[in-house]
Design an enzyme around this catalytic site. Structure first.
Site, short mmCIF file in Angstrom:
data_model
loop_
_atom_site.label_atom_id
_atom_site.label_comp_id
_atom_site.label_asym_id
_atom_site.label_seq_id
_atom_site.Cartn_x
_atom_site.Cartn_y
_atom_site.Cartn_z
N HIS A 1 9.15 61.17 41.43
CA HIS A 1 9.18 62.12 42.55
C HIS A 1 10.63 62.32 43.01
CE1 HIS A 1 8.28 63.87 46.42
NE2 HIS A 1 7.06 63.38 46.54
N GLU B 1 10.18 67.16 39.99
CA GLU B 1 9.53 65.93 39.56
C GLU B 1 9.02 66.05 38.13
OE1 GLU B 1 6.54 64.90 42.54
OE2 GLU B 1 7.59 66.15 44.00
O1 LIG Z 1 5.23 61.21 49.82
P1 LIG Z 1 6.38 62.15 50.03
O2 LIG Z 1 7.65 61.65 49.44
O3 LIG Z 1 6.52 62.53 51.48
O4 LIG Z 1 6.05 63.46 49.26
C1 LIG Z 1 4.89 64.20 49.56
C2 LIG Z 1 4.76 65.42 48.69
O5 LIG Z 1 4.94 65.02 47.34
C3 LIG Z 1 4.84 66.08 46.40
O6 LIG Z 1 5.01 65.54 45.11
C4 LIG Z 1 3.49 66.70 46.48
O7 LIG Z 1 3.39 67.77 45.55
C5 LIG Z 1 3.24 67.19 47.90
O8 LIG Z 1 1.94 67.72 47.98
C6 LIG Z 1 3.42 66.06 48.87
O9 LIG Z 1 3.30 66.56 50.20
#
Ligand SMILES: O=P(O)(O)OC[C@H]1O[C@@H](O)[C@H](O)[C@@H](O)[C@@H]1O
Length: 366
Positions: A245, A342
């Protein structure tokens, strides 16, 4: 696509002296076993234990290993040397342990070319990747917490064994637990470290399988490579999905991502639980507003223009899908400063007993 360095280094094995980290992890998990959400409150005991782990220090053997004479070989193995009671280790030149935010231990990689990276053992999260001009191309959100309880919001968090949404906590548990160091190595001066995660009672309370995850992070002059290997150590099959991510520093008004044209899209805006199917028609994807989109069958290389004057090639092997995310006004304080691109495996991977799945990512300043 340039892939040099992803697989070519000489593998070395280091004796894992893991007592301190294991204790931290087991104690923390015992503490949080009851609460499988990410919102568990901070544990003073957990914080104390984290701080205790940061007594790791450079040993005379480490200093000797950094001397010019000892670094003359092209590729070297570095055995972990048990250093008495605190479980100190000796790492390869260019690999060190330090105390990070909140007292959490982090690995620092430094290449002789001037690039640097930092990886927290909590979540095996790469939080910083500086290229030789000193610029950090990754982003950590200002609301990120480093308390060993919540995932670190920024850098390169893991999503495993669930990308989400799904039955377990958002993005799974791998970003929410301590990993252990199992290897470090140096290849023509470039450092690398390998971290490991195995199932325990905490993971089994959400996902009742025996597994091993191994994550190698290798730093080069202008690139950072990661290799994730998931092995089924159970006697029954399991399935998962996963992602890296990655939060990149950016000036969102100037950001574009090239390479996705023709990919199938699952647009999670407006409803993440019922994504809209489509196809990407644009040569360059930009971020004029909220973006949350999965790309199935994404290419093996994307080019990110971060709007800050840098172009970054994001290449992969076996991360078959991609996700673009920018929260726009949902995160008013920081959305202008980052973009998530990602590498992902959204389509489920199924592994039988003893089978492994391996995926590599390389991010490179071009
Ligand atoms: O958990 P984090 O780092 O706040 O990221 C959340 C986001 O991560 C993304 O990968 C998703 O596609 C989103 O839907 C989500 O809201």
């Amino acid at each position: 696509m340039p892939r040099q360095g992803l697989c070519s280094v000489v593998r070395t094995h280091i004796l894992a002296e893991r007592s301190t980290q294991e204790k931290i992890r087991d104690n923390r998990r015992a503490k949080t076993r009851q609460n499988t959400t990410e919102e568990a409150s901070a544990s003073p005991r957990g914080q104390t234990e984290m701080a205790a782990s940061c007594t790791l220090a450079v040993s005379p053997a480490f200093a000797a290993s950094c001397s010019p004479s000892s670094s003359s070989r092209r590729s070297r193995r570095f055995g972990v040397v048990a250093m008495a009671s605190v479980g100190q280790k000796v790492y390869a030149p260019g690999v060190a342990v330090s105390e990070g935010n909140g007292g959490l231990p982090k690995i620092i990689l430094k290449s002789p070319h001037g690039s640097e990276a930092e990886i927290y053992l909590f979540g095996a999260c790469v939080t910083s990747w500086k290229v030789p001009n000193g610029k950090d191309l990754l982003f950590v959100r200002p609301d990120a917490v480093f308390n060993g309880q919540k995932p670190i919001s920024g850098g390169i968090p893991h999503c495993f064994p669930q990308f989400g949404p799904g039955p377990m906590q958002q993005h799974g548990f791998a970003r929410n637990v301590n990993w252990s160091v199992t290897d470090s190595e140096v290849n023509e001066g470039d450092p690398a470290v390998t971290l490991e995660l195995k199932d325990d009672s905490y993971s089994r309370s959400m996902w009742d399988f025996s597994f091993q995850a191994s994550y190698k992070v290798a730093l080069h002059s202008t690139s950072l490579s990661t290799t994730l290997k998931i092995t089924n150590t159970d006697d029954k099959p399991f399935s998962f999905n996963s992602a890296l991510h990655t939060y990149f520093s950016a000036s969102i008004a100037g950001v574009s991502v090239k390479g996705l044209k023709g990919s199938k899209t699952l647009n999670k805006d407006p409803d993440p639980k019922n994504p809209l199917e489509g196809k990407e028609e644009r040569d360059e994807v930009t971020f004029p507003g909220f973006v949350d989109c999965v790309y199935l069958g994404a290419p093996s290389e994307l080019i990110l223009d971060n709007g800050l004057g840098d172009k970054i090639a994001i290449s992969n092997e076996n991360w078959s899908d991609a996700v673009l995310w920018n929260p726009h006004l949902q995160m008013e304080a920081c959305y202008k400063d980052f973009v998530c691109v990602e590498n992902a495996k959204i389509e489920t991977v199924q592994l039988g007993p003893t089978q492994s799945w391996v995926a590599e990512q390389k991010i490179e300043l071009i």
